[in-house]
Design a protein around this motif. Structure first.
Motif, short mmCIF file in Angstrom:
data_model
loop_
_atom_site.label_atom_id
_atom_site.label_comp_id
_atom_site.label_asym_id
_atom_site.label_seq_id
_atom_site.Cartn_x
_atom_site.Cartn_y
_atom_site.Cartn_z
N TYR A 159 0.83 -1.19 0.00
CA TYR A 159 0.00 0.00 0.00
C TYR A 159 0.87 1.24 0.00
O TYR A 159 1.72 1.35 0.88
CB TYR A 159 -0.93 0.04 1.22
N PRO A 160 0.71 2.14 -0.94
CA PRO A 160 -0.32 2.12 -1.99
C PRO A 160 0.15 1.64 -3.35
O PRO A 160 -0.67 1.54 -4.27
CB PRO A 160 -0.68 3.60 -2.09
N ALA A 161 1.45 1.34 -3.49
CA ALA A 161 2.01 1.29 -4.85
C ALA A 161 1.39 0.20 -5.75
O ALA A 161 1.10 0.46 -6.91
CB ALA A 161 3.52 1.13 -4.78
N TRP A 166 -2.14 4.33 -11.01
CA TRP A 166 -1.24 5.36 -11.52
C TRP A 166 0.14 5.27 -10.90
O TRP A 166 1.01 6.10 -11.18
CB TRP A 166 -1.86 6.75 -11.32
N ASN A 167 0.35 4.26 -10.06
CA ASN A 167 1.72 3.97 -9.63
C ASN A 167 2.31 2.95 -10.59
O ASN A 167 1.69 1.92 -10.86
CB ASN A 167 1.73 3.38 -8.21
N PHE A 168 3.46 3.23 -11.10
CA PHE A 168 4.11 2.38 -12.09
C PHE A 168 3.15 2.04 -13.23
O PHE A 168 2.90 0.87 -13.52
CB PHE A 168 4.68 1.11 -11.42
N PRO A 169 2.63 3.09 -13.88
CA PRO A 169 1.64 2.85 -14.95
C PRO A 169 2.21 2.06 -16.12
O PRO A 169 1.46 1.41 -16.85
CB PRO A 169 1.23 4.27 -15.37
N GLU A 170 3.56 2.08 -16.26
CA GLU A 170 4.15 1.30 -17.35
C GLU A 170 3.88 -0.20 -17.17
O GLU A 170 3.77 -0.93 -18.14
CB GLU A 170 5.66 1.58 -17.48
N GLN A 171 3.74 -0.63 -15.90
CA GLN A 171 3.42 -2.05 -15.66
C GLN A 171 2.00 -2.37 -16.12
O GLN A 171 1.72 -3.45 -16.63
CB GLN A 171 3.57 -2.39 -14.17
N ILE A 172 1.12 -1.40 -15.92
CA ILE A 172 -0.28 -1.58 -16.34
C ILE A 172 -0.33 -1.64 -17.87
O ILE A 172 -1.02 -2.48 -18.45
CB ILE A 172 -1.16 -0.42 -15.80
N PRO A 178 -3.57 -3.64 -11.26
CA PRO A 178 -3.34 -3.31 -9.84
C PRO A 178 -3.80 -4.47 -8.96
O PRO A 178 -4.64 -5.26 -9.38
CB PRO A 178 -4.23 -2.09 -9.61
N HIS A 179 -3.22 -4.55 -7.77
CA HIS A 179 -3.61 -5.66 -6.88
C HIS A 179 -3.68 -5.19 -5.43
O HIS A 179 -2.77 -4.51 -4.96
CB HIS A 179 -2.63 -6.82 -6.99
#
Ligand SMILES: [Zn+2]
Length: 248
Positions: A159-161, A166-172, A178-179
């Motif tokens: 939490y919260p990353a 919008w945290n590490f959006p490149e992973q999305i 998100p999890h």
């Protein structure tokens, strides 16, 4: 203190979680062997109950030797093999290594992103890690800086990353989602509020620890000490945690 075996409550929570029936746990540790001290008994016990347990090891452990004939490169690969062997003993499903330099773990965006990526890939119900808060423990030992760092990064990743898009959006963009982790377990002694009875799997924990030959050799005193360390007054063996149930 919630004591005894893994409670029905916890199993129900896991079954009723966002991904029904999937009981997954991820342990985030600084060095090869830390998980064996911290949560190997729980890993073995929960695996028997149908959980999938994963390990994420942040450093390569290449400073953990006083042998003058050992090189850091040799030691790093030996320690990875020892960690894999220990995981096999326990039934841990997979071990991932981030290979940061031992003794030099520092909080960075890159390290946080690495842990977040593993959480988004593995999608654990529970995350286990080091105590990030204590520096001096019971006036008798120092909480290794790598341990504090790995613990803090794991907590921040939960939490919260990992949770927020919008945290590490490149992973999305790369296809991860998100999890939300539901429970956090900190292996520590001074703030424990939850314990897992590992009596039935104690031998597996000891066998797993014994796989780390470069660290402990075959010293019978060490295994005797370990056996005592996890025993309570009633002769049961417990691993103790600070358990944090995260609000949805
Ligand atoms: Zn360590």
């Amino acid at each position: 203190m919630v004591s005894g075996r893994l409670g029905e409550e916890l199993l129900t929570q896991a079954q009723g979680g966002p991904e029904e029936g999937r009981r997954r746990a991820l342990a985030v540790a600084a060095h090869p062997d830390d998980t064996e001290f911290g949560c190997a008994g729980t890993a073995a016990a929960w695996t028997r109950q149908g959980w999938d347990f994963y390990y994420l090891i942040c450093t390569n452990g290449n400073k953990g030797s006083s042998d003058p004939n050992m090189t850091p490169e040799m030691l790093a690969s030996i320690r990875q093999e020892e960690q894999r062997a220990a995981a096999r003993v326990l039934g841990v499903k997979d071990v991932f290594f981030l290979n940061y330099e031992d003794g030099e773990l520092t909080y960075s965006r890159r390290l946080l992103g690495d842990v977040v990526r593993h959480i988004r890939q593995i999608r654990p119900h529970a995350v286990f890690t080091h105590d990030p808060e204590s520096i001096i423990i019971r006036d008798s030992f120092i909480n290794h800086s790598d341990h504090r760092c790995a613990g803090l990064v794991a907590v921040d990743a939960v939490y919260p990353a990992a949770r927020d898009r919008w945290n590490f959006p490149e992973q999305i963009e790369q296809g991860l989602e998100p999890h939300k982790v539901s429970e956090l377990y900190i292996w520590a002694f001074d703030k424990a509020n939850f314990s897992v009875d590992i009596t039935d799997v104690l031998e597996l924990k000891l066998q797993a620890l014994a796989q780390h030959k470069s660290q402990f050799g075959d010293d019978p005193n060490f295994l005797r000490y370990i056996r005592e360390r996890w025993r309570n007054e009633e002769g049961r063996h417990l691993e103790q945690f600070r358990r944090i149930v995260l609000m949805r």
